[in-house]
Design a protein around this motif. Sequence first.
Motif, short mmCIF file in Angstrom:
data_model
loop_
_atom_site.label_atom_id
_atom_site.label_comp_id
_atom_site.label_asym_id
_atom_site.label_seq_id
_atom_site.Cartn_x
_atom_site.Cartn_y
_atom_site.Cartn_z
N VAL B 125 1.39 7.74 1.47
CA VAL B 125 1.04 6.37 2.01
C VAL B 125 0.33 6.69 3.48
N LEU B 128 -3.06 7.98 3.19
CA LEU B 128 -4.05 6.39 2.85
C LEU B 128 -4.13 5.62 4.22
N TYR B 129 -3.12 5.63 5.02
CA TYR B 129 -3.14 4.76 6.32
C TYR B 129 -4.29 5.30 6.96
N TYR B 141 -4.88 0.40 -2.79
CA TYR B 141 -3.93 1.54 -2.50
C TYR B 141 -2.84 1.41 -3.53
N HIS B 144 -3.79 2.37 -6.92
CA HIS B 144 -3.98 3.80 -6.78
C HIS B 144 -2.54 4.62 -7.07
N LEU B 145 -1.60 3.95 -6.41
CA LEU B 145 -0.12 4.66 -6.10
C LEU B 145 0.43 4.31 -7.56
N SER B 198 2.88 -2.40 4.81
CA SER B 198 1.43 -2.57 3.87
C SER B 198 0.51 -3.55 4.80
N LEU B 201 -1.89 -1.24 6.03
CA LEU B 201 -2.86 -0.87 5.05
C LEU B 201 -3.78 -2.07 4.52
#
Lengths: 119, 218
Positions: B125, B128-129, B141, B144-145, B198, B201
């Motif tokens: 994570v 991604l961030y 995301y 994706h996750l 989140s 994100l």
Amino acid sequence: MNQELQKQITGKRIRLQRETKQLSQDMVAERLNMKRSNIANYESGRVMPPGNIIKELADIFSVSSDYLLGLSDLTNQTQDKIPSGIYMRLAKEAEEMGIPEKDLQLILEMYKRFRKAND
Amino acid sequence: MTKVELYAFVNNLRNNLYLYNSYPISSKAIASRYSEITIEEIDFSDTRIGGVLMKGNKCSFIGLNSCRNYYEQNFDCMHELIHFWKHPLNEYTCYSIPRNSYLEWEANEGAAEMLVPYYKFIPEVYELYRYICNTQQPIDYLTHLAERYFVTPRVIQLRINSLSYELSQYASGVPLNNLRIISKKCQERLGINIPDFSIRLDFNCELEWNAVIGNGRC
């Protein structure tokens, strides 16, 4: 199985279950709202109890109707019947969570299979 | 049991089941390793019902809702497995429907940690961030996750929320092994108020607002 033989087997099994449960003929007759002599006739094999009486006797003795009729040697009805305490708990939880009746029935069927596997 | 104790319990199970390097994992495949567990698919009409566990001395039954998809069932099955492993009650019955109770928290948090372990999830994570920070490009995301861990996007969303404090520590440079793992309730008791990670994100909104109000946190 001929009818005479079935009457004899049913009579013996009613007597056996009554005595095992330590009930008198009078007590059983009272539960069934009938005379003691009717119970005596069933047990002696002179008279075959009608279907509704077989079912009530099965409930009183906690055995299956098939057992009383000599169609099964399994006395225990737990394979087919859910104990009332379990049923009430499952039903209460289902109601609280808004589970539809149809789904509750599926859960109860699963519970029967679960009980059978654990007997 | 605290969150850190629950995670240790799950980690112990993971090691005993040789799952450490087996991600993504299939809950049904794990359940099938236990000869005393029977898995059934049941045609429930209510899609809210995830699963039902009936735990017995000889045999236990897990009923999964056939109306739910593979990813949903993967979580439902693990939820019931956590009950099976953790709550040794005879003839325990669990309708897996969202509700608040301690046992359900353990089953949900335990299932999430088993399927989406924090030690793998947090660095991913964070990566991604960083990617979102660097590129300023929003990415899906959650999907994706979710596909990466065989769970639904909703599970990922809840997982990020549940691990926001730990993610914030990691983002601040705390090594994975030194993270302080505590539940939301415990955070509340301690006066720790960390916003859902989140937010960072989702289009980097927090960074923008921080720039406006002069909070230098990044």
